[in-house]
Motif scaffolding. Structure first.
Motif, short mmCIF file in Angstrom:
data_model
loop_
_atom_site.label_atom_id
_atom_site.label_comp_id
_atom_site.label_asym_id
_atom_site.label_seq_id
_atom_site.Cartn_x
_atom_site.Cartn_y
_atom_site.Cartn_z
N TYR A 170 1.10 -1.42 -0.50
CA TYR A 170 -0.15 0.51 -0.16
C TYR A 170 1.15 1.04 -0.05
O TYR A 170 1.92 1.42 0.57
N TYR A 206 0.21 5.15 1.47
CA TYR A 206 -0.83 6.19 2.20
C TYR A 206 0.33 7.56 2.08
O TYR A 206 1.06 7.74 1.87
N PHE A 220 -5.40 6.52 1.71
CA PHE A 220 -5.13 5.75 1.17
C PHE A 220 -5.32 6.20 -1.01
O PHE A 220 -5.32 7.13 -0.51
N SER A 253 -3.66 0.55 -3.21
CA SER A 253 -3.25 -1.34 -2.49
C SER A 253 -2.96 -2.35 -4.14
O SER A 253 -3.28 -1.89 -5.06
N SER A 292 -5.50 -2.59 -7.16
CA SER A 292 -5.93 -3.94 -6.69
C SER A 292 -7.57 -2.93 -6.20
O SER A 292 -8.45 -3.09 -6.10
N GLU A 293 -6.71 -1.76 -5.64
CA GLU A 293 -7.83 -0.71 -5.35
C GLU A 293 -7.55 0.62 -5.66
O GLU A 293 -6.12 0.94 -5.15
#
Lengths: 113, 115
Positions: free
Chosen positions: B33, B35, B45, B48, B55-56
């Motif tokens: 991730y 951030y 955020f 990811s 994924s996101e």
């Protein structure tokens, strides 16, 4: 969407006094909840996590938090503040299907000698 | 205890320049991730990454941003053309599993200053 609200952006306590940092969550499904601490110029360190086991969770450095579904809260407490507890504290929420944490805005804890 | 490491700790760059922030996640972790934290604001955020793909991602993670896992250990965030508002602390994190049950382990961050 998941979210957490931290009431009080700044909290001051005297050394030896009770620490109470508030966190309320908004979730449509049972959440996973976390508290992180950030010391100056450092990253985020996990204090404790709730993942649907015991509702009272004990973490590092004497901190603990209680998951209260009826109040949608996950407040962080410590019976006796120490000078070294001065830091920024973040509450975070996720759910089992999530790919991310949602962080609160943080609470800065000051400990007065 | 294994930890996430980030380099550099502080990066100063001029507006419009490309920057690459580097991270070495914990070796047995599968999810990665990024951030960021603008000074005085909440941790936000960005993206990811799992199984070599995103994924996101959040709205912040626009076309100026990209991530890559160039080898088996590094995880990088690239900002193609930096803007003043990109100035922030950027945190890399990794976890063993999905965030629901696996806490994120964060690095100490890279402070990016865009002038």
């Amino acid at each position: 969407a998941q979210s957490v609200t931290q009431l009080g952006s700044h909290v001051s306590v005297s050394e030896g006094a009770l620490v109470l940092l508030r966190c309320n969550y908004s979730s449509s499904v049972p959440p996973y909840l976390f508290w992180y601490v950030q010391y100056p110029n450092q990253g985020l360190q996990l204090l404790l996590k709730y993942t649907s086991a015991a509702t009272l969770v004990k973490g590092i450095n004497g901190f603990e938090a209680e998951f209260k579904k009826s109040e949608t809260s996950f407040h962080l407490t410590k019976p006796s503040a120490h000078m070294s507890d001065a830091a920024e504290y973040f509450c975070a929420v996720s759910d089992i299907t999530g790919n991310q944490f949602y962080f609160g805005t943080g609470t800065s804890l000051t400990v007065i000698p | 205890e294994p930890e996430v490491t980030q380099t550099p700790s502080h990066q100063v760059t001029q507006m419009g320049q490309e920057v690459i922030l580097r991270c070495v996640p914990i070796s047995n972790h599968l999810y990665f991730y990024w951030y960021r934290q603008i000074l005085g604001q909440k941790v936000e955020f960005l993206v990811s990454f799992y199984n070599n793909e995103i994924s996101e991602k959040s709205e912040i993670f626009d076309d100026q941003f990209s991530v890559e896992r160039p080898d088996g250990s590094n995880f990088t965030l690239k900002i193609r053309s930096t803007k003043l508002e990109d100035s922030a602390m950027y945190f890399c994190a990794s976890s063993e599993g999905r965030t629901g049950n696996s806490p994120l382990h964060f690095g100490n961050g890279t402070r990016l200053t865009v002038t």
